[in-house]
Design a protein around this motif. Structure first.
Motif, mmCIF file in Angstrom:
data_model
loop_
_atom_site.group_PDB
_atom_site.id
_atom_site.type_symbol
_atom_site.label_atom_id
_atom_site.label_comp_id
_atom_site.label_asym_id
_atom_site.label_seq_id
_atom_site.Cartn_x
_atom_site.Cartn_y
_atom_site.Cartn_z
ATOM 1 N N GLY A 591 0.793 -1.223 0.000
ATOM 2 C CA GLY A 591 0.000 0.000 0.000
ATOM 3 C C GLY A 591 0.827 1.276 0.000
ATOM 4 N N LEU A 592 2.156 1.145 0.066
ATOM 5 C CA LEU A 592 3.026 2.322 0.078
ATOM 6 C C LEU A 592 3.546 2.658 -1.320
ATOM 7 N N LYS A 593 2.726 2.393 -2.332
ATOM 8 C CA LYS A 593 3.164 2.617 -3.717
ATOM 9 C C LYS A 593 3.511 4.074 -3.969
ATOM 10 N N GLY A 594 2.808 4.985 -3.320
ATOM 11 C CA GLY A 594 3.039 6.402 -3.575
ATOM 12 C C GLY A 594 4.340 6.923 -3.013
ATOM 13 N N THR A 595 4.779 6.406 -1.877
ATOM 14 C CA THR A 595 5.987 6.924 -1.214
ATOM 15 C C THR A 595 7.186 5.996 -1.327
ATOM 16 N N HIS A 596 6.956 4.699 -1.457
ATOM 17 C CA HIS A 596 8.051 3.725 -1.534
ATOM 18 C C HIS A 596 7.752 2.731 -2.667
ATOM 19 N N PRO A 597 7.826 3.193 -3.909
ATOM 20 C CA PRO A 597 7.438 2.331 -5.040
ATOM 21 C C PRO A 597 8.283 1.069 -5.170
ATOM 22 N N GLU A 598 9.597 1.156 -4.873
ATOM 23 C CA GLU A 598 10.457 -0.018 -5.006
ATOM 24 C C GLU A 598 10.078 -1.083 -3.983
ATOM 25 N N LEU A 599 9.822 -0.666 -2.744
ATOM 26 C CA LEU A 599 9.406 -1.606 -1.701
ATOM 27 C C LEU A 599 8.045 -2.205 -2.031
ATOM 28 N N ALA A 600 7.120 -1.376 -2.507
ATOM 29 C CA ALA A 600 5.784 -1.861 -2.862
ATOM 30 C C ALA A 600 5.853 -2.876 -3.995
ATOM 31 N N GLU A 601 6.746 -2.650 -4.947
ATOM 32 C CA GLU A 601 6.900 -3.591 -6.062
ATOM 33 C C GLU A 601 7.475 -4.915 -5.581
ATOM 34 N N CYS A 602 8.446 -4.849 -4.674
ATOM 35 C CA CYS A 602 9.022 -6.080 -4.110
ATOM 36 C C CYS A 602 7.962 -6.857 -3.336
ATOM 37 N N ALA A 603 7.133 -6.136 -2.553
ATOM 38 C CA ALA A 603 6.054 -6.800 -1.811
ATOM 39 C C ALA A 603 5.045 -7.418 -2.753
ATOM 40 N N SER A 604 4.757 -6.730 -3.876
ATOM 41 C CA SER A 604 3.800 -7.259 -4.858
ATOM 42 C C SER A 604 4.307 -8.568 -5.456
ATOM 43 N N LYS A 605 5.606 -8.618 -5.763
ATOM 44 C CA LYS A 605 6.180 -9.859 -6.314
ATOM 45 C C LYS A 605 6.115 -10.992 -5.289
ATOM 46 N N ALA A 606 6.406 -10.660 -4.018
ATOM 47 C CA ALA A 606 6.345 -11.684 -2.977
ATOM 48 C C ALA A 606 4.925 -12.209 -2.812
ATOM 49 N N ILE A 607 3.942 -11.318 -2.859
ATOM 50 C CA ILE A 607 2.539 -11.733 -2.721
ATOM 51 C C ILE A 607 2.140 -12.659 -3.857
ATOM 52 N N ALA A 608 2.574 -12.332 -5.083
ATOM 53 C CA ALA A 608 2.201 -13.131 -6.253
ATOM 54 C C ALA A 608 2.719 -14.564 -6.139
ATOM 55 N N VAL A 609 3.952 -14.711 -5.640
ATOM 56 C CA VAL A 609 4.526 -16.064 -5.515
ATOM 57 C C VAL A 609 3.969 -16.769 -4.277
ATOM 58 N N LEU A 610 3.758 -16.018 -3.213
ATOM 59 C CA LEU A 610 3.283 -16.603 -1.961
ATOM 60 C C LEU A 610 1.866 -17.156 -2.094
ATOM 61 N N ARG A 611 1.023 -16.448 -2.835
ATOM 62 C CA ARG A 611 -0.385 -16.822 -2.932
ATOM 63 C C ARG A 611 -0.599 -17.855 -4.045
ATOM 64 N N ARG A 612 -0.247 -19.077 -3.724
ATOM 65 C CA ARG A 612 -0.454 -20.177 -4.669
ATOM 66 C C ARG A 612 -0.869 -21.420 -3.894
ATOM 67 N N GLY A 613 -1.364 -22.395 -4.603
ATOM 68 C CA GLY A 613 -1.768 -23.638 -3.962
ATOM 69 C C GLY A 613 -2.895 -23.432 -2.965
ATOM 70 N N VAL A 614 -2.667 -23.897 -1.743
ATOM 71 C CA VAL A 614 -3.680 -23.804 -0.695
ATOM 72 C C VAL A 614 -4.072 -22.353 -0.423
ATOM 73 N N LEU A 615 -3.097 -21.452 -0.516
ATOM 74 C CA LEU A 615 -3.357 -20.052 -0.194
ATOM 75 C C LEU A 615 -4.220 -19.361 -1.246
ATOM 76 N N GLU A 616 -4.435 -19.976 -2.393
ATOM 77 C CA GLU A 616 -5.321 -19.407 -3.413
ATOM 78 C C GLU A 616 -6.783 -19.716 -3.131
ATOM 79 N N GLU A 617 -7.052 -20.736 -2.326
ATOM 80 C CA GLU A 617 -8.419 -21.220 -2.167
ATOM 81 C C GLU A 617 -9.276 -20.335 -1.281
ATOM 82 N N LEU A 618 -8.649 -19.667 -0.338
ATOM 83 C CA LEU A 618 -9.412 -18.868 0.617
ATOM 84 C C LEU A 618 -9.050 -17.401 0.472
ATOM 85 N N PRO A 619 -9.996 -16.502 0.714
ATOM 86 C CA PRO A 619 -9.707 -15.078 0.592
ATOM 87 C C PRO A 619 -8.737 -14.614 1.675
#
Length: 619
Positions: A591-619
């Motif tokens: 959520g810090l895309k406006g002030t820390h774009p590099e950190l927000a992008e790194c977090a976005s990549k981590a979320i994309a890889v982390l949310r797979r398999g079992v973690l995709e099934e539930l909100p």
């Protein structure tokens, strides 16, 4: 007491008496799993029609949550019609068990007491097999509220005219605890309101500082604190009435005057008193450690029998009665909590420092105290300096030797002094209860000003504007890590691993994968920063082995859920919660895309890889 009933025999008896479906509450996850294993060789199979009904419901659930398709308990559930439900299972499996129960497919569910409070999960019968519950690493008795929550699951609305709560024999059950739980009144609800740094920043973003005290005064937490203050005010009125016979004499404040005179008289021919060097917190707390006060110690509680100062060093000491009957002498500094509860205690001049009747009564009452007691907030004055025991060196400065009230003062001083001390304790308690929330809020403001998130006039700085968006535990540590650029140029796996170590708060041992060199180095920096922030925020556990689980999951996108589970002794449900909590922390950074774009992008990549398999099934 006979041994516990075997799970197979228990379910068989319930079926014969038409007391199914039932929820069997057990002491631990392990007990639930062992109960299921007991049915592996059971010959009491369900009729084919019921097995088909279970398979049909499971098929519908598996279509939505594919991760449970190969769950090892499915064969037993289909054959026997029993299941296990506890925090060590995946949420998707717990949903499957709940669906089977709602459709009437199961005869019994073995569960821990966590099921009693959080899920609408009724049954015809509940089986209570315990009187204690494991919390952290210790077992504690069930509270009245917990017993009633368990019993309240008995009886299905619209299906059962009567619900049954059955207590089974066990060598480890205390019937008095259950009797009290079934017949007593539930413990009072206590506010869990905590003033956090993000809360302060967001409130100051929306309201001016001069409105904060009135806003806090409207909270449920302050309402409860005011109620406790009113009770103490009634006690204070009673002390005032008892003080009336000791009214002003020749001296307006004769109690203080006589105390000073008596101290000087005693010390005139002795060496000067040792100067005490105690932290302000200990000095403030020691004033409230009066006889009968319930206090918290490391891993236990106790009742103060007396307070005194050690000879020579004059260190603040207390004598404490523990629940096991032991009487210990310990420094006042080891007291972790001062509870807003004083038990009646008749003092004695020698060991055990109270009368035998009081000792037995205190011990019994201490064992029956509820698990949660309100903590007495104690305000620490930063400006108070220790006052010497004697500020006057000669008796000639006192009028006491020739005063006509001397004999009366000497006679009444002991009782009047005790009443004065009690009066002062009550007044300080009332002040702390009335102002503790505001005092805590001001402490947070001072810390935020020191670190540059607020100006001297309590306005948000540029750093405060984005720091208020980090609304998670250990927010100060995370924002300081961001300001220190600890994650600049880092890998998504390292960022997620550090967030996992900050989010995880369980010290349960186990087997885990090894961490990489880069993660070990980064965690070392995080620990140093966390230790430096300890006066302002309690440091997290920062377990490297836990961080390694997340690092491995993100670092290897080909790793399957089953493969991850085999790398650690953590239960599936615990791994899921760890990664889900990590996702929550990463989403805050995203959520810090406006002030820390590099950190927000790194977090976005981590979320994309982390949310797979079992973690995709539930909100």
């Amino acid at each position: 007491m006979p041994p516990s009933i075997h799970p197979v025999d228990l379910i068989s008896a319930l079926r014969q008496k038409h007391l199914t479906p039932a929820i069997v509450f057990l002491t631990s996850r392990r007990a639930c799993d062992e109960a299921m294993q007991a049915f592996d060789h059971s010959e009491a199979l369900l009729p084919p029609a019921r097995q088909e009904a279970i398979a049909k419901v499971l098929e519908q659930v598996i279509a939505q949550y594919p991760s449970i398709a190969e769950h090892p308990l499915i064969p037993t559930v289909q054959r026997i019609g029993v299941a296990a439900h506890h925090a060590g299972h995946l949420p998707s499996w717990k949903i499957a068990v709940e669906e089977l129960m709602r459709h009437g497919c199961l005869d019994a569910v073995f569960a821990t007491t966590t099921l009693a409070a959080g899920v609408d999960f009724p049954a015809r019968t509940v089986i209570i097999t315990q009187s204690s519950i494991r919390k952290a690493r210790d077992f504690t008795d069930l509270t009245i509220g917990e017993v009633q929550q368990i019993a309240g699951r008995a009886g299905r609305r619209g299906k059962d005219l009567v619900g049954f709560a059955i207590v089974t024999p066990s060598p480890y059950i205390d019937l008095s605890v259950l009797t009290k739980g079934l017949t007593g009144h539930p413990e009072a609800i206590n506010s869990q309101f905590v003033i956090t740094y993000p809360m302060v920043l967001n409130l100051l973003k929306a309201h001016p500082l001069d409105q904060m005290q009135s806003i806090l005064a409207k909270s449920f937490a302050q309402f409860q604190l005011n109620q406790r203050a009113e009770v103490i005010e009634q006690k204070l009125d009673d002390v005032h009435r008892q003080m009336e016979p000791y009214g002003p004499r020749v001296c307006t404040d004769w109690i203080s005057q006589w105390h000073m005179f008596d101290q000087v008289r005693r010390q005139r021919h002795h060496r000067p008193a040792v100067q005490r060097h105690e932290p302000p917190e200990v000095t403030a707390r020691f004033h409230f450690l009066s006889t009968g006060r319930v206090v918290g110690l490391s891993k236990t509680r106790g009742v103060v029998l007396r307070q005194y100062r050690s000879k020579g060093q004059k260190s603040a000491m207390v004598t404490v009665l523990r629940p096991d009957g032991a009487i210990t002498e310990c420094p006042a500094a080891v007291v972790t909590d001062v509870f807003d509860r004083i038990l009646e205690c008749h003092e004695a001049p020698s060991y055990p420092w109270c009368t035998p009747e009081s000792f037995d009564s205190l011990l019994e009452t201490l064992k029956e105290l509820p698990g949660r007691l309100p903590i007495l907030p104690i305000l620490v004055s930063k400006d108070d300096e220790p006052i010497p025991d004697a500020i006057v060196q000669t008796l000639g400065d006192f009028s006491c030797p020739t005063c006509p009230s001397r004999s009366a003062c000497q006679k009444d001083y002991a009782n009047a002094s005790k009443l004065r001390q009690e009066q002062q304790r009550h007044m300080k308690s009332i002040q702390a209860l009335r102002t503790s929330l505001w005092h805590r809020f001001q402490e947070r403001i001072e810390a935020l000003q020191k670190f540059g998130y607020l100006t001297a006039t309590a306005q948000l700085t540029e750093a405060g504007e984005w720091a208020r968006l980090i609304r998670i535990d250990h927010s100060l540590l995370i924002t300081e890590l961001i300001r220190a650029e600890a994650f600049i140029g880092g890998e998504p796996s390292l960022l997620a691993a550090v967030m996992s170590s900050i989010a995880h708060d369980d010290d349960r041992p186990g087997m885990f994968p090894r961490i990489s060199t880069g993660l070990g180095s980064l965690l070392g920096q995080v620990r140093k920063l966390a230790e430096s922030l300890a006066p302002y925020e309690e440091p997290p556990l920062l377990r490297a082995d836990i961080a390694a689980v997340t690092e491995r999951w993100i670092g290897d996108p080909t790793l399957t859920w089953i493969g991850l589970c085999k790398m650690t002794t953590m239960a599936e449900g615990d791994i899921y919660r760890l990664l889900a909590r990590t996702l929550e922390f990463l989403s805050q950074l995203h959520g810090l895309k406006g002030t820390h774009p590099e950190l927000a992008e790194c977090a976005s990549k981590a979320i994309a890889v982390l949310r797979r398999g079992v973690l995709e099934e539930l909100p």
